[in-house]
Design a protein around this motif. Structure first.
Motif, PDB file in Angstrom:
ATOM      1  N   THR A   1       0.862  -1.191   0.000  1.00  9.69           N
ATOM      2  CA  THR A   1       0.000   0.000   0.000  1.00  9.69           C
ATOM      3  C   THR A   1       0.892   1.233   0.000  1.00  9.69           C
ATOM      4  O   THR A   1       1.878   1.286   0.742  1.00  9.69           O
ATOM      5  CB  THR A   1      -0.901   0.043   1.255  1.00  9.69           C
ATOM      6  N   PRO A   2       0.572   2.191  -0.846  1.00 11.61           N
ATOM      7  CA  PRO A   2       1.437   3.368  -0.945  1.00 11.61           C
ATOM      8  C   PRO A   2       1.244   4.323   0.230  1.00 11.61           C
ATOM      9  O   PRO A   2       0.140   4.449   0.761  1.00 11.61           O
ATOM     10  CB  PRO A   2       0.975   4.011  -2.257  1.00 11.61           C
ATOM     11  N   ARG A   3       2.338   4.965   0.599  1.00 15.58           N
ATOM     12  CA  ARG A   3       2.273   6.050   1.575  1.00 15.58           C
ATOM     13  C   ARG A   3       2.753   7.323   0.895  1.00 15.58           C
ATOM     14  O   ARG A   3       3.376   7.279  -0.167  1.00 15.58           O
ATOM     15  CB  ARG A   3       3.155   5.721   2.785  1.00 15.58           C
ATOM     16  N   ASN A   4       2.484   8.453   1.526  1.00 10.71           N
ATOM     17  CA  ASN A   4       2.830   9.748   0.949  1.00 10.71           C
ATOM     18  C   ASN A   4       4.270   9.764   0.413  1.00 10.71           C
ATOM     19  O   ASN A   4       5.206   9.465   1.153  1.00 10.71           O
ATOM     20  CB  ASN A   4       2.662  10.831   2.026  1.00 10.71           C
ATOM     21  N   GLY A   5       4.426  10.086  -0.861  1.00  8.98           N
ATOM     22  CA  GLY A   5       5.754  10.191  -1.454  1.00  8.98           C
ATOM     23  C   GLY A   5       6.250   8.908  -2.106  1.00  8.98           C
ATOM     24  O   GLY A   5       7.324   8.905  -2.705  1.00  8.98           O
ATOM     25  N   ASP A   6       5.485   7.814  -1.999  1.00  5.74           N
ATOM     26  CA  ASP A   6       5.898   6.571  -2.662  1.00  5.74           C
ATOM     27  C   ASP A   6       5.681   6.677  -4.172  1.00  5.74           C
ATOM     28  O   ASP A   6       4.976   7.568  -4.656  1.00  5.74           O
ATOM     29  CB  ASP A   6       5.111   5.370  -2.113  1.00  5.74           C
ATOM     30  N   VAL A   7       6.292   5.733  -4.887  1.00 14.19           N
ATOM     31  CA  VAL A   7       6.204   5.741  -6.351  1.00 14.19           C
ATOM     32  C   VAL A   7       5.193   4.687  -6.803  1.00 14.19           C
ATOM     33  O   VAL A   7       5.157   3.581  -6.265  1.00 14.19           O
ATOM     34  CB  VAL A   7       7.593   5.481  -6.981  1.00 14.19           C
ATOM     35  N   VAL A   8       4.366   5.040  -7.766  1.00 15.97           N
ATOM     36  CA  VAL A   8       3.416   4.109  -8.380  1.00 15.97           C
ATOM     37  C   VAL A   8       3.909   3.831  -9.794  1.00 15.97           C
ATOM     38  O   VAL A   8       4.130   4.770 -10.565  1.00 15.97           O
ATOM     39  CB  VAL A   8       2.002   4.735  -8.468  1.00 15.97           C
ATOM     40  N   LEU A   9       4.117   2.543 -10.120  1.00 20.75           N
ATOM     41  CA  LEU A   9       4.483   2.197 -11.496  1.00 20.75           C
ATOM     42  C   LEU A   9       3.239   1.739 -12.234  1.00 20.75           C
ATOM     43  O   LEU A   9       2.429   0.975 -11.704  1.00 20.75           O
ATOM     44  CB  LEU A   9       5.532   1.080 -11.527  1.00 20.75           C
ATOM     45  N   MET A  10       3.119   2.180 -13.482  1.00 19.44           N
ATOM     46  CA  MET A  10       1.947   1.838 -14.289  1.00 19.44           C
ATOM     47  C   MET A  10       2.384   1.428 -15.684  1.00 19.44           C
ATOM     48  O   MET A  10       3.388   1.924 -16.196  1.00 19.44           O
ATOM     49  CB  MET A  10       1.013   3.054 -14.383  1.00 19.44           C
ATOM     50  N   ALA A  11       1.610   0.519 -16.265  1.00 19.45           N
ATOM     51  CA  ALA A  11       1.821   0.121 -17.664  1.00 19.45           C
ATOM     52  C   ALA A  11       0.770   0.848 -18.481  1.00 19.45           C
ATOM     53  O   ALA A  11      -0.396   0.472 -18.467  1.00 19.45           O
ATOM     54  CB  ALA A  11       1.692  -1.387 -17.809  1.00 19.45           C
ATOM     55  N   ILE A  12       1.186   1.897 -19.128  1.00 18.24           N
ATOM     56  CA  ILE A  12       0.237   2.726 -19.880  1.00 18.24           C
ATOM     57  C   ILE A  12       0.620   2.669 -21.354  1.00 18.24           C
ATOM     58  O   ILE A  12       1.688   3.133 -21.741  1.00 18.24           O
ATOM     59  CB  ILE A  12       0.230   4.173 -19.345  1.00 18.24           C
ATOM     60  N   GLY A  13      -0.231   2.059 -22.152  1.00 21.05           N
ATOM     61  CA  GLY A  13       0.038   1.930 -23.590  1.00 21.05           C
ATOM     62  C   GLY A  13       1.238   1.060 -23.880  1.00 21.05           C
ATOM     63  O   GLY A  13       1.885   1.214 -24.906  1.00 21.05           O
ATOM     64  N   SER A  14       1.555   0.144 -22.972  1.00 20.95           N
ATOM     65  CA  SER A  14       2.754  -0.676 -23.112  1.00 20.95           C
ATOM     66  C   SER A  14       2.595  -1.881 -22.187  1.00 20.95           C
ATOM     67  O   SER A  14       1.951  -1.777 -21.143  1.00 20.95           O
ATOM     68  CB  SER A  14       3.966   0.154 -22.700  1.00 20.95           C
ATOM     69  N   PRO A  15       3.158  -3.041 -22.540  1.00 22.61           N
ATOM     70  CA  PRO A  15       3.039  -4.193 -21.648  1.00 22.61           C
ATOM     71  C   PRO A  15       3.913  -4.067 -20.394  1.00 22.61           C
ATOM     72  O   PRO A  15       3.681  -4.755 -19.403  1.00 22.61           O
ATOM     73  CB  PRO A  15       3.508  -5.365 -22.518  1.00 22.61           C
TER      74      PRO A  15
END
Ligand SMILES: [Zn+2]
Length: 235
Positions: free
Chosen positions: A177-191
């Motif tokens: 679970t993310p906390r303030n300032g953590d990084v979220v990685l996402m696959a956007i338009g790409s595998p």
């Protein structure tokens, strides 16, 4: 993105023509990373001067992030006057000046003095992109200097996996679970996870998407579905 910024310039040119021979003044504002030009009233009584109407400024600020202050130089070059230079420095905002001579517009653009603001940035791959924003956030907000990585344009379509290959080297570990300032990685338009964002209290992302201005926005369903990792910094 470039098209939207060019549309802002074209709108500002049309406004400058309409106000001629007075200086036209306006703002480029962005909501959810999308810029547009907002014409404002010039309160100055002199011809070669402008005073942006404070009510127009306040109204624009309510609608989005202010990207640039724009004004025109009728029948003159867009070079800033001494007054423009001083006011630009004091404002700590980007200034765009359009010179109009014989119906031809030329532009002079000055970025904000000092450090680049985190929001309202124009995307330039490998120079001003989602990872640049993460590095700048960590340096400004937490005094942490993250490693930089050389990145080729469009690496996510060329078999690259820069975020997954490098996040441990940069001092991050995966978390649930993310906390303030953590990084979220996402696959956007790409595998592969090609996009990184900062997660902030209030379930908000601070991020810089390809083709948009950097911005804060709600971490909504579309982003959740594309999320692959949460990363927290351990050093
Ligand atoms: Zn000026």
């Amino acid at each position: 993105m470039t098209e939207l910024l060019n549309k802002c310039r074209a709108d500002a040119e049309a406004h400058a023509l309409a106000e001629h021979p007075r200086e036209a003044v306006g703002l480029v504002i962005a909501s959810r990373g999308k810029p547009r030009y907002v014409p404002c009233r010039n309160q100055s009584e002199e011809l070669d001067h402008f005073i942006l109407h404070p009510e127009d400024y306040a109204a624009a600020e309510d609608e989005g992030d202010i990207v640039a202050v724009v004004h025109s130089h009728p029948d003159a070059s867009p070079e800033p006057s001494l007054h423009d230079i001083a006011s630009h420095a004091a404002s700590r905002m980007a200034w765009w000046i359009v010179g109009l001579r014989d119906g031809v517009a030329t532009w002079h653009e000055m970025s904000a003095a000092g450090e680049m603001p985190l929001e309202g940035r124009v995307f330039v791959h490998g120079a001003i992109d989602c990872y640049t924003l993460i590095r700048d956030y960590y340096r400004q907000a937490r005094g942490i200097h993250l490693l930089d990585f050389y990145r080729q344009d469009d690496w996510w379509h060329k078999g690259g996996n820069l975020y997954l290959e490098n996040f441990e080297k940069a001092g991050f570990v995966a978390t649930y679970t993310p906390r303030n300032g953590d990084v979220v990685l996402m696959a956007i338009g790409s595998p592969t996870p090609c996009h990184g964002a900062i997660w902030l209290d209030g379930d908000v992302l601070l991020h810089h998407l390809y083709g948009r201005l950097s911005c804060r926005e709600v971490y909504g369903a579309a982003y959740r579905e594309r999320t692959t990792h949460f990363l927290t910094y351990r050093g």
